[in-house]
Each structure stands twice: as structure tokens, then as C-alpha cells.
Design an enzyme around this catalytic site. Structure first.
Site: not given
Ligand code: NOJ
Length: 529
Positions: A210, A260
């Protein structure tokens, strides 16, 4: 066990896998309390095997107060009791693997929940304590420390700083319930490597990371200076050192990463994919691309060009739990996706959006690399406008109510046409019975049938393997490319019907051809020459 796995999937399976994102809370409700859980997922494994996916990515299933849908983790080694137990997670991982499906867990390293033991200890221990060093605590600016330590804006709107009772401030790039960890601290690094091992030892094959480009912050947490790139909290060079040591851990277990990484600069993006760092990263340029042949082709070309020098496979994503669902987005006047542009009540033409989403499915599934599907995409679910009093997403509240937030793509799936026994945690629109999986399963023209057939062909047609892609000459507004073994994908975005290549066998189309056997607007075809 490996017998059920597709042959090419036994080694670098992540290079070409079809991966299905499970947002556990909204996937399947096993105990009838209106919230999805692991029992629900286990009961639907046959559905996922039938769909034909190679791996499941589970959004965070750990203990969490759910201030941000589980991306606020209180304990990375405990399953949230609302979802089940660690024992059940282990069973789920093993049962899926028996069906040839691998498991990817979601690790959230940038921040923890404010209920995490470390943060509670830091609050209790006070200024200057070693406990606070695991986070970014700072005195405020201004005469009495009443101003935030710097000017960084939160990813969820507002400031990134919250002041605690003793007067210090702490940093949170997202909601105040998500304090950022200090990645310059060796204990933070060690703990995450342990967490990776913990999950690899339970049989997971991959980890989604993440907010992967946000972990390390510029020294001294300086204000943002216009024109200076990168931003002091995005893509700092030190981060690559973190991922090199993570890669060594993954290599011990043969595990794979997907990061991500939202970065507009393709050269900087590719650095995360060097051979000793992450295996893959999400392709957000493709996800944000409008329904336009020139722009799509450009996004595909740029993606392949940026991955080639580091030898990493591309990923293709049309939607996820953070963005507007595809059929709704493609039915709008502006078909691109921009976080800042999410608004209430934007008109959409669902029939048009669905036609395009079907064509987009064949496009993304034909491209070289791995592909991600978000639960409900295979059912063609639209974005839901959630009644104001039921919205839960902090993004909505932090925007002062202007942004509807992301709940609209997180509504629990309709498995049957019957009204669910327990009221789902987010309301399902009444007309969702028409999207129910049990209805689509027996309808050969449904979105579900299209995905099943496409995934089956993608797995069994030799032409889909490898990284080859060559563009074919076509009229403007049409995309056509060949993979290996004579496999061809044509997508027509132009008003004029497109001729299909002569002497080819049509394997699958996203909609009917016209009376002359031509491909109508917003339709895609797979062929074998
Ligand atoms: C990316 C995640 O996909 C999202 O849902 C989340 O709110 C943020 N990162 C913070 O962790």
C-alpha cells in the site's frame, strides 16, 4: 498440489497472472451479519475457480477499527474478528491453492492505526521518548506551537498534522487515525520484514504494498517548494533501500510484490521495478486513461516502453476499490479518471458504459503482463450513489462533504437475485437483482459469461503468453495488435464499423458483429490469423 496450476504459472506466475481483488468486507457474507468475511470467501472459492483467476489479492483483513476500510491496521498478525480468525485465513490460503489459486495479502507499511500498540505507547510515553521516534512527532510552529510543523496537504484533504494533548503534532498522510511510521528507524524496518515472513510462512504467494512510494520522507520534513520534484513525502530515494531488503525476504520464499506506485514520471516509476526491487507495480496511467483510441494506444506504448529496460512485466487495471466503477466511468461524458474530479450526480449512460467496459475487458486481458480484476467488475456492477447518511469513507468527510468518496464502488456483491437476509453494511440498490451472479451464470450474453470465456481463452491460447505485441495498421479510432501465434485483438472506438482482418478465425467478441461481419463501435474482438 502444483498439478492444478497452469504450467507457465509454476515459475514466474506473476508475469502473466489474472488477479482478482477481494474487498473482504463486501465480497461474500458467510455468517449473515451484513458484512463479508473469510467464511464467505471460502464458500465462493468454486465461483472464483470457475471464473478462471490465478490469484486473489485480499485488501487488508487485519485487526482494524476500520477508520479507512482496514487500511488502518491495529495488528498485522491478527485477522479482524469481523472477518474470522487466523486459522480460517490459513485454511482459505490452502483451499484456494488446491484450486490452483494463489493468495496475495495487502501490507500497509506507511502508517498504522491510531489503535496500534506502538502508537498508543507513543502517546502515553510523551515528548522525547523512544516510543515517539517510531512516528513523526514534532513541536508546532508559531509562538505557542499552535501551527502545524509543515505545509504538507493530506491525501484525504486537510492537513497532514494533528496535535495531541501534550502539544506535539504527529504526521499522517491520510486520516488522523492513520499515523505515519518513521521509516528511518531500524525497528520499523525490522518489524515489517518480520510481518512479511509471517505471511509468507502461512503460504501466501505475494504481497501488495500500500502507498508504496510514500514511506520515506525528506530529511527534516521541509515545506513543499513549488517546482521541486519529487514532493518531500513522495518517491524519496531512500525508499529503494527498503525494497531491496524486502526483495531479499521475498526471494527466500519465492514470493512476489505488487506495489501501489502512483508516479507520473515513468523513469522514476521504473526504478521500483529494477530486478532487485519489486516484481510488479500497478499501472495507473492505463486505469486513468479516457476511452479514446489515441490515448489508449499511447498509454499501452508508454507502459511497455517504461517496463522494458528493467525487464518487469506490465500490469493492467481498469478499476479497484478506490476508483469509480468502469461501466459508470465509461458511460460519462468525461471517461478519464481523476481523483479530484469525483462528484455527486455526474450523469452516465450505463448501456454505453457497459458496452465499452466489455470491450475494455478484452483489451486489457489481451495485453502482455498481469491483469487485475476488481470484484464485481465481472458482473458489470455500476458505481452506486450512496445515501448521505450511509456514507462511511473518510475521504468524503475530510473533503467537507464535497467528494462522495469511494463507498460507491464498495457495495456488497449481489450473489442471488433475492434480497439479502441481513441488510448489507452499504445499501444495495433494488435494481441490483439484475446483476446477480446466479442470473448471469446462466446467461451466455452476460458480463460474467464474457469474463469466464475470456479468462479461459487467455489461459489456454498459446498466443497470450510472452511479451510480444505488434501494432497492426488500421483506420483511425481503431486499435489492433498481434501477440504471438497469430493471436490478434481489435478494438473499435470509431463511429464507423471496422473490417476484421481477412482469413482469421473469430475467437470471441465483446458484442455482436454487424450484418456484414464488421466490428461495430465500442466493440472488441479476439481472432486467430
Ligand atoms: C491506498 C488504498 O488503496 C486506499 O484504499 C487507502 O485509503 C490508502 N492507500 C491509505 O492506506
Amino acid at each position: 498440489m502444483a498439478d492444478n496450476l497452469p504450467s507457465e504459472a509454476t515459475g514466474d506466475w506473476w508475469r502473466s497472472a489474472a488477479i482478482y481483488e477481494v474487498y473482504v468486507r463486501s465480497f461474500a457474507d458467510g455468517d449473515g451479519d451484513g458484512t463479508g468475511d473469510l467464511a464467505g470467501v471460502r464458500s465462493r472459492l468454486p465461483y472464483l475457480a470457475e471464473l478462471g483467476v490465478d490469484a486473489l489479492w485480499f485488501t487488508p483483513w487485519y485487526l482494524s477499527p476500520l477508520a479507512d476500510g482496514g487500511y488502518d491496521v491495529a495488528d498485522y498478525r491478527v485477522i479482524d474478528p469481523a472477518f474470522g480468525t487466523l486459522g480460517e485465513a490459513e485454511k482459505l490460503i490452502a483451499e484456494a491453492r488446491e484450486l490452483g489459486i494463489r493468495t496475495i495479502v495487502d501490507i500497509v507499511p506507511n502508517h498504522v492505526s491510531d489503535q496500534h500498540a506502538w502508537f498508543r505507547a507513543a502517546l502515553a510515553a510523551g515528548p522525547g521518548s523512544p516510543e515517539r521516534e517510531l512516528f513523526h512527532f514534532r513541536p508546532g510552529r508559531g509562538e505557542n506551537g499552535e501551527l502545524a510543523p509543515n505545509d504538507w496537504p493530506s491525501q484525504f484533504a486537510g492537513s497532514t498534522w494533528t496535535r495531541v494533548e501534550d502539544g506535539e503534532w504527529y504526521l499522517h498522510l491520510f486520516a488522523p487515525e492513520q499515523p505515519d511510521l518513521n521509516w528511518a528507524h531500524p525497528v520499523v524496518r525490522r518489524e515489517h520484514e518480520d510481518v512479511l515472513r509471517f505471511w509468507f510462512e502461512r503460504g501466501v504467494a505475494g504481497v501488495r504494498i500500500d502507498s508504496a512510494a510514500l514511506l520515506t520522507k525528506a530529511d527534516g520534513l521541509p515545506d513543499f517548494v513549488e517546482g521541486r520534484d519529487p514532493h518531500p513525502y513522495i518517491d524519496q530515494d531512500e525508499i529503494h533501500d527498503v525494497y531491496r531488503s524486502w526483495r531479499a525476504v521475498a526471494d527466500e520464499y519465492g514470493g512476489a510484490f505488487v506495489g501501489e506506485v502512483w508516479l507520473p514520471d515513468s523513469e522514476r516509476f521504473a526504478r521500483y521495478l529494477r530486478p532487485d526491487e519489486l516484481h510488479t507495480a500497478f499501472n495507473f496511467n492505463f486505469l486513468s486513461c479516457p476511452w479514446d483510441a489515441t490515448r489508449l494506444r499511447q498509454a499501452v506504448e508508454e507502459t511497455l516502453a517504461e517496463h522494458a529496460p528493467v525487464g518487469a512485466p506490465a500490469t493492467w487495471v481498469l478499476c479497484n476499490h478506490d476508483v469509480t466503477r468502469t461501466v459508470t466511468r465509461y458511460g460519462r461524458e468525461d471517461t478519464g479518471f481523476d481523483f479530484a474530479a469525483k462528484t455527486f450526480g455526474t450523469p452516465t449512460d450505463l448501456e454505453l458504459g457497459t458496452r465499452r467496459a466489455r470491450a475494455a475487458a478484452l483489451l486489457s486481458l489481451a495485453l502482455p503482463g498481469s491483469v487485475y480484476l476488481y470484484q464485481g467488475e465481472e458482473l458489470g456492477l455500476p458505481e452506486v450513489e450512496i445515501p448521505l447518511d450511509r456514507i462511511q469513507d473518510p475521504m468524503h468527510f475530510r473533503s467537507g462533504g464535497r467528494d462522495p468518496g469511494r463507498d460507491g464502488c464498495r457495495v456488497p456483491l449481489p450473489w442471488t437475485a433475492e434480497v439479502p437476509a441481513a441488510e448489507p453494511w452499504l445499501p444495495q440498490p433494488e435494481d441490483w437483482a439484475a446483476y446477480a451472479a446466479d442470473i448471469q451464470e446462466v446467461d451466455p450474453s452476460s458480463m460474467l459469461s464474457l469474463y469466464r470465456t475470456a479468462l479461459d481463452l487467455r489461459r489456454h491460447e498459446a498466443g497470450f503468453t510472452g511479451s510480444a505485441l505488434s501494432w497492426l495498421p488500421v483506420a483511425s479510432g481503431v486499435l489492433a495488435f498481434a501477440r504471438s501465434e497469430g493471436l490478434i485483438c481489435v478494438v473499435n472506438l470509431a463511429a464507423e464499423p471496422a473490417e476484421l482482418p481477412a482469413h482469421s478465425l473469430t475467437l470471441l467478441t465483446s458484442g455482436p458483429l454487424d450484418v456484414d461481419g464488421r466490428l461495430p463501435q465500442d466493440t472488441a474482438a479476439w481472432l486467430r490469423a
